[in-house]
Design a protein around this motif. Structure first.
Motif, PDB file in Angstrom:
ATOM      1  N   ALA A 420       0.853  -1.191   0.000  1.00 16.88           N
ATOM      2  CA  ALA A 420       0.000   0.000   0.000  1.00 16.88           C
ATOM      3  C   ALA A 420       0.887   1.238   0.000  1.00 16.88           C
ATOM      4  O   ALA A 420       2.111   1.151  -0.086  1.00 16.88           O
ATOM      5  CB  ALA A 420      -0.932  -0.021   1.209  1.00 16.88           C
ATOM      6  N   SER A 421       0.269   2.401   0.127  1.00 16.09           N
ATOM      7  CA  SER A 421       1.062   3.627   0.154  1.00 16.09           C
ATOM      8  C   SER A 421       1.839   3.722   1.460  1.00 16.09           C
ATOM      9  O   SER A 421       1.459   3.125   2.475  1.00 16.09           O
ATOM     10  CB  SER A 421       0.144   4.846   0.019  1.00 16.09           C
ATOM     11  OG  SER A 421      -0.638   5.015   1.195  1.00 16.09           O
ATOM     12  N   ASN A 422       2.895   4.475   1.431  1.00 12.94           N
ATOM     13  CA  ASN A 422       3.718   4.638   2.624  1.00 12.94           C
ATOM     14  C   ASN A 422       2.913   5.227   3.771  1.00 12.94           C
ATOM     15  O   ASN A 422       3.023   4.791   4.926  1.00 12.94           O
ATOM     16  CB  ASN A 422       4.922   5.538   2.288  1.00 12.94           C
ATOM     17  CG  ASN A 422       5.923   5.591   3.420  1.00 12.94           C
ATOM     18  OD1 ASN A 422       6.170   4.573   4.061  1.00 12.94           O
ATOM     19  ND2 ASN A 422       6.505   6.755   3.666  1.00 12.94           N
ATOM     20  N   ALA A 423       2.080   6.231   3.458  1.00 12.55           N
ATOM     21  CA  ALA A 423       1.279   6.874   4.506  1.00 12.55           C
ATOM     22  C   ALA A 423       0.304   5.887   5.140  1.00 12.55           C
ATOM     23  O   ALA A 423       0.155   5.829   6.368  1.00 12.55           O
ATOM     24  CB  ALA A 423       0.521   8.069   3.923  1.00 12.55           C
ATOM     25  N   TYR A 424      -0.364   5.097   4.289  1.00 13.78           N
ATOM     26  CA  TYR A 424      -1.315   4.113   4.811  1.00 13.78           C
ATOM     27  C   TYR A 424      -0.600   3.081   5.671  1.00 13.78           C
ATOM     28  O   TYR A 424      -1.081   2.701   6.744  1.00 13.78           O
ATOM     29  CB  TYR A 424      -2.030   3.426   3.654  1.00 13.78           C
ATOM     30  CG  TYR A 424      -2.989   2.342   4.102  1.00 13.78           C
ATOM     31  CD1 TYR A 424      -4.270   2.652   4.529  1.00 13.78           C
ATOM     32  CD2 TYR A 424      -2.593   1.004   4.123  1.00 13.78           C
ATOM     33  CE1 TYR A 424      -5.144   1.667   4.957  1.00 13.78           C
ATOM     34  CE2 TYR A 424      -3.446   0.011   4.548  1.00 13.78           C
ATOM     35  CZ  TYR A 424      -4.726   0.352   4.966  1.00 13.78           C
ATOM     36  OH  TYR A 424      -5.583  -0.633   5.401  1.00 13.78           O
ATOM     37  N   ASN A 425       0.549   2.599   5.199  1.00 15.78           N
ATOM     38  CA  ASN A 425       1.288   1.582   5.948  1.00 15.78           C
ATOM     39  C   ASN A 425       1.782   2.106   7.292  1.00 15.78           C
ATOM     40  O   ASN A 425       1.818   1.370   8.281  1.00 15.78           O
ATOM     41  CB  ASN A 425       2.460   1.074   5.107  1.00 15.78           C
ATOM     42  CG  ASN A 425       2.005   0.181   3.977  1.00 15.78           C
ATOM     43  OD1 ASN A 425       0.955  -0.449   4.065  1.00 15.78           O
ATOM     44  ND2 ASN A 425       2.783   0.130   2.900  1.00 15.78           N
ATOM     45  N   MET A 426       2.190   3.377   7.327  1.00 13.13           N
ATOM     46  CA  MET A 426       2.608   3.978   8.598  1.00 13.13           C
ATOM     47  C   MET A 426       1.467   3.947   9.612  1.00 13.13           C
ATOM     48  O   MET A 426       1.641   3.557  10.767  1.00 13.13           O
ATOM     49  CB  MET A 426       3.059   5.417   8.386  1.00 13.13           C
ATOM     50  CG  MET A 426       4.475   5.564   7.897  1.00 13.13           C
ATOM     51  SD  MET A 426       5.639   5.193   9.228  1.00 13.13           S
ATOM     52  CE  MET A 426       7.178   5.515   8.371  1.00 13.13           C
ATOM     53  N   GLU A 427       0.302   4.336   9.147  1.00  7.94           N
ATOM     54  CA  GLU A 427      -0.855   4.385  10.048  1.00  7.94           C
ATOM     55  C   GLU A 427      -1.255   2.994  10.509  1.00  7.94           C
ATOM     56  O   GLU A 427      -1.520   2.756  11.696  1.00  7.94           O
ATOM     57  CB  GLU A 427      -2.028   5.061   9.337  1.00  7.94           C
ATOM     58  CG  GLU A 427      -3.274   5.191  10.210  1.00  7.94           C
ATOM     59  CD  GLU A 427      -4.416   5.890   9.492  1.00  7.94           C
ATOM     60  OE1 GLU A 427      -5.495   6.012  10.089  1.00  7.94           O
ATOM     61  OE2 GLU A 427      -4.219   6.307   8.328  1.00  7.94           O
ATOM     62  N   LEU A 428      -1.277   2.028   9.567  1.00 11.79           N
ATOM     63  CA  LEU A 428      -1.680   0.668   9.917  1.00 11.79           C
ATOM     64  C   LEU A 428      -0.687   0.028  10.885  1.00 11.79           C
ATOM     65  O   LEU A 428      -1.081  -0.636  11.852  1.00 11.79           O
ATOM     66  CB  LEU A 428      -1.786  -0.180   8.648  1.00 11.79           C
ATOM     67  CG  LEU A 428      -2.217  -1.635   8.842  1.00 11.79           C
ATOM     68  CD1 LEU A 428      -3.609  -1.701   9.446  1.00 11.79           C
ATOM     69  CD2 LEU A 428      -2.175  -2.386   7.503  1.00 11.79           C
ATOM     70  N   SER A 429       0.605   0.228  10.656  1.00 11.08           N
ATOM     71  CA  SER A 429       1.603  -0.369  11.542  1.00 11.08           C
ATOM     72  C   SER A 429       1.515   0.217  12.947  1.00 11.08           C
ATOM     73  O   SER A 429       1.721  -0.488  13.938  1.00 11.08           O
ATOM     74  CB  SER A 429       3.010  -0.182  10.973  1.00 11.08           C
ATOM     75  OG  SER A 429       3.356   1.188  10.893  1.00 11.08           O
ATOM     76  N   GLN A 430       1.193   1.506  13.030  1.00 14.96           N
ATOM     77  CA  GLN A 430       1.024   2.131  14.347  1.00 14.96           C
ATOM     78  C   GLN A 430      -0.192   1.547  15.064  1.00 14.96           C
ATOM     79  O   GLN A 430      -0.150   1.241  16.252  1.00 14.96           O
ATOM     80  CB  GLN A 430       0.860   3.644  14.202  1.00 14.96           C
ATOM     81  CG  GLN A 430       0.715   4.386  15.535  1.00 14.96           C
ATOM     82  CD  GLN A 430       1.970   4.320  16.368  1.00 14.96           C
ATOM     83  OE1 GLN A 430       3.051   4.716  15.912  1.00 14.96           O
ATOM     84  NE2 GLN A 430       1.853   3.843  17.597  1.00 14.96           N
ATOM     85  N   GLU A 431      -1.285   1.367  14.323  1.00 14.35           N
ATOM     86  CA  GLU A 431      -2.500   0.815  14.928  1.00 14.35           C
ATOM     87  C   GLU A 431      -2.257  -0.605  15.446  1.00 14.35           C
ATOM     88  O   GLU A 431      -2.752  -0.987  16.508  1.00 14.35           O
ATOM     89  CB  GLU A 431      -3.626   0.802  13.899  1.00 14.35           C
ATOM     90  CG  GLU A 431      -4.166   2.193  13.559  1.00 14.35           C
ATOM     91  CD  GLU A 431      -5.226   2.139  12.468  1.00 14.35           C
ATOM     92  OE1 GLU A 431      -5.454   1.031  11.917  1.00 14.35           O
ATOM     93  OE2 GLU A 431      -5.791   3.197  12.154  1.00 14.35           O
ATOM     94  N   ARG A 432      -1.479  -1.368  14.705  1.00 11.88           N
ATOM     95  CA  ARG A 432      -1.219  -2.750  15.125  1.00 11.88           C
ATOM     96  C   ARG A 432      -0.313  -2.794  16.349  1.00 11.88           C
ATOM     97  O   ARG A 432      -0.520  -3.611  17.253  1.00 11.88           O
ATOM     98  CB  ARG A 432      -0.615  -3.537  13.962  1.00 11.88           C
ATOM     99  CG  ARG A 432      -1.633  -3.822  12.873  1.00 11.88           C
ATOM    100  CD  ARG A 432      -1.046  -4.502  11.646  1.00 11.88           C
ATOM    101  NE  ARG A 432      -2.113  -4.920  10.744  1.00 11.88           N
ATOM    102  CZ  ARG A 432      -1.920  -5.473   9.553  1.00 11.88           C
ATOM    103  NH1 ARG A 432      -0.675  -5.667   9.112  1.00 11.88           N
ATOM    104  NH2 ARG A 432      -2.945  -5.822   8.801  1.00 11.88           N
ATOM    105  N   ALA A 433       0.684  -1.933  16.392  1.00  9.76           N
ATOM    106  CA  ALA A 433       1.537  -1.862  17.583  1.00  9.76           C
ATOM    107  C   ALA A 433       0.710  -1.439  18.793  1.00  9.76           C
ATOM    108  O   ALA A 433       0.855  -1.985  19.894  1.00  9.76           O
ATOM    109  CB  ALA A 433       2.685  -0.892  17.347  1.00  9.76           C
ATOM    110  N   ASP A 434      -0.183  -0.442  18.590  1.00  8.80           N
ATOM    111  CA  ASP A 434      -1.047   0.018  19.678  1.00  8.80           C
ATOM    112  C   ASP A 434      -1.972  -1.104  20.147  1.00  8.80           C
ATOM    113  O   ASP A 434      -2.257  -1.230  21.345  1.00  8.80           O
ATOM    114  CB  ASP A 434      -1.889   1.206  19.222  1.00  8.80           C
ATOM    115  CG  ASP A 434      -1.074   2.472  19.017  1.00  8.80           C
ATOM    116  OD1 ASP A 434       0.070   2.530  19.529  1.00  8.80           O
ATOM    117  OD2 ASP A 434      -1.574   3.406  18.357  1.00  8.80           O
ATOM    118  N   SER A 435      -2.449  -1.915  19.196  1.00  8.36           N
ATOM    119  CA  SER A 435      -3.354  -3.006  19.545  1.00  8.36           C
ATOM    120  C   SER A 435      -2.665  -4.023  20.449  1.00  8.36           C
ATOM    121  O   SER A 435      -3.260  -4.512  21.424  1.00  8.36           O
ATOM    122  CB  SER A 435      -3.853  -3.692  18.267  1.00  8.36           C
ATOM    123  OG  SER A 435      -4.691  -4.785  18.572  1.00  8.36           O
ATOM    124  N   VAL A 436      -1.409  -4.341  20.155  1.00 14.63           N
ATOM    125  CA  VAL A 436      -0.658  -5.276  21.003  1.00 14.63           C
ATOM    126  C   VAL A 436      -0.448  -4.679  22.385  1.00 14.63           C
ATOM    127  O   VAL A 436      -0.620  -5.356  23.408  1.00 14.63           O
ATOM    128  CB  VAL A 436       0.687  -5.625  20.350  1.00 14.63           C
ATOM    129  CG1 VAL A 436       1.530  -6.501  21.278  1.00 14.63           C
ATOM    130  CG2 VAL A 436       0.471  -6.351  19.023  1.00 14.63           C
TER     131      VAL A 436
END
Length: 555
Positions: A420-436
């Motif tokens: 995906a786009s870099n911006a989208y991936n940044m947001e998704l990776s942050q959400e997943r880290a926050d979820s853990v």
């Protein structure tokens, strides 16, 4: 290729857990040889070759040997030979069978399993006991040496036979008397020893055995050193990680990488820890195989122990790559990576992570805890950040350990592939880290112990050109937050990532970047790529109001 040693290193710890019984370890070693011989039969393997065998499928053993009498004999004979309870023997075998099956399939790569096992028969044949001839295909048992066929060309054994027949009855009559005499002598010696010296007679022997066992346990806990590489386009080094036991091995590997890839070798990150071996057999052939690997774009190579695993999006090129590396490293098992088995990868990672937690001891080193946590694969479904049920029991256990270890502060880092786009991936990776982080907090972990950071696609560990590489890049890493390294401008954090490779995240000294520490989780970092040398947002600086609303420069 030593198949038995490989299975002993990979499967036995998962089966035995905290039980370090040498007898059970030996039992499993012998079972692996019998099991391999059975799988070498095309008809047997064909019955389930198209099945998706779960790693906890304890009924799989029953499908490999459909004859109940054969199964009973295997567990009974192994139990007797290794002085293990028969019920325990049956349980160990049932647990080991599916795990060993997956490891053997992995070793075989694109080669059919029966062909692979027949080609490597000599590596396990000597471990097969004679009684197993009744439960394995004909011809798999090593020919027994002829013992006592003749003493010499001129000496006959006939007199020995006659002597035994003549005196046998007399000797049999004497045996009980001799036994009583020996028993009485031992009893007298023990009594005399207790009277003269209160130290137990067998103390020195017992102490020696305990020390040897501890050394064996320590050795079994050491992982082989490993090196994982990925190329990009144009013979470039795209990603590089290594696990090594000391800095001397790190230097050796870095020198070899530098010779082939030049300054790009600086991309290689190392996890240097004594839990890994301080030697790598493949280091002697790196000068020969690295240039071969470099010539294959978007390829992956993983070196661990005596195995070299390679992959490439070009099927024809992959076949040639395997052949060329095998020719340059004839003493190693070189194979192409098989199709991605997502469930298998998840299962294997959780077994490995659980085993790592079992080995950290009562007073764990926080670094070992971070490394164990990073071993697990958290396979989020597409575009979401919900913790899969498969990971929750392990995270529950980890939460208890984190809570009990004083002064443990962890950074949870999310990563994605590049689809995906870099911006989208940044947001998704942050959400997943926050979820853990949120899940661990829900299980009792103090939130102040956990910091999160989304890195998107900026820190790959594999190529994004293959399905397997993208899978590896989608990951959650745990590292240590070291407050002693804070100097006002940044922070250095070091720990394991994914259990295979280490990270060494250096301070962010980019003064044009309003967040001087992109890993501290406090000030939002408007730079969509916080690891580069500029502040090149393609979005307005509204993501950090303190920096105004002008669109960042695009250079």
């Amino acid at each position: 290729m030593d198949i038995i040693s490989h299975l002993t290193r990979t499967v036995s710890p998962a089966v035995l857990g905290d039980d370090h019984s040498p007898a059970k370890k030996s039992l499993l070693e012998q079972f692996y040889a019998i099991f391999a011989a059975r799988l070498a039969d095309n008809e047997t393997y064909g019955r389930f070759s198209n099945e998706n065998i779960a790693r906890d499928d304890q009924g799989f053993y029953d499908r490999v040997w459909t004859d109940g009498a054969h199964r009973d004999r295997i567990s009974r004979e192994l139990a007797g030979a290794h002085n293990v309870d028969a019920t325990a023997s049956r349980g160990l075998i049932a647990m080991a069978a599916p795990l060993a099956y997956h490891e053997i399939k992995s070793l075989a790569g694109t080669t059919p399993v029966p062909q692979f096992l027949n080609d490597n028969l000599s590596s396990y044949q000597q471990h097969i006991p004679a009684w197993a001839s009744a439960v394995i295909p004909a011809g798999m048992l090593a020919a027994a040496p002829v013992v006592g066929h003749r003493i010499s060309d001129t000496t006959s054994t006939a007199p020995l036979v006659r002597e035994e027949e003549k005196d046998g009855s007399f000797m049999k009559a004497l045996l009980p008397i001799i036994g009583l005499i020996i028993l009485g002598a031992l009893a007298w010696a023990l009594l005399r020893g207790c009277q003269d010296d209160p130290t137990p007679v067998a103390t020195p022997v017992v102490a020696e055995e305990v020390v040897e066992d501890e050394q064996t346990m320590v050795a079994s806990a050491i992982e082989p050193a490993s090196l994982a590489l990925a190329t990009g386009e144009g013979n470039t080094l795209f990603a590089c990680r290594m696990n090594v036991g000391d800095e001397a091995l790190q230097t050796t590997l870095m020198n070899a990488l530098s010779t082939t890839f030049g300054g790009e070798s600086d991309k290689c990150r190392a996890d240097v820890d004594d839990s890994f071996a301080a030697d790598m057999p493949a280091s002697a052939v790196l000068a020969a195989i690295l240039p071969i690997f470099q010539s294959s774009p978007n390829a992956t190579m993983i070196i661990k122990g005596d195995r070299i695993l390679v992959n490439s999006p070009d099927a024809a090129g992959l076949e040639q790559l395997v052949a060329d590396i095998q020719a340059a490293a004839p003493g190693f098992m070189v194979s192409a990576e098989g199709p991605l088995d997502i469930q298998g990868e998840i299962d294997n990672s959780l077994v490995a992570a659980d085993t790592a937690l079992n080995n950290i001891g009562e007073n764990p080193d926080p670094r070992d805890v971070a490394r164990a946590l990073s071993l697990q694969v958290i396979n989020f479904t597409l575009d979401d950040a919900f913790i899969p049920d498969a990971n929750k029991p392990f995270l529950d256990r980890a939460a208890k350990i984190i809570t009990e270890v004083p002064n443990m502060e962890l950074v949870i880092i999310g990563h994605t592939d590049a689809q995906a786009s870099n911006a989208y991936n940044m947001e998704l990776s942050q959400e997943r880290a926050d979820s853990v982080r949120d899940y661990l907090v829900s299980q009792g972990v103090d939130a102040s112990k956990l910091t999160t950071k989304g890195m998107g696609e900026t820190d790959p560990i594999a190529t994004n050109a293959t399905e397997q590489g993208r899978f590896r890049n989608r990951r959650i890493e745990f590292t240590l937050y070291d407050s002693s390294m804070v100097d006002g401008n940044g922070i250095a954090i070091t720990a394991g990532d994914g259990g295979d490779m280490g990270t060494n995240i250096t301070p962010d000294n980019n003064m044009s970047d309003p967040d001087l520490n992109p890993l501290d989780g406090t000030m939002p970092d408007p730079d969509l790529n916080p690891l580069d040398s500029n502040n090149d947002d393609l979005l307005p600086d509204g993501d950090d109001p303190t920096q105004g609303t002008v669109v960042d420069p695009t250079n």
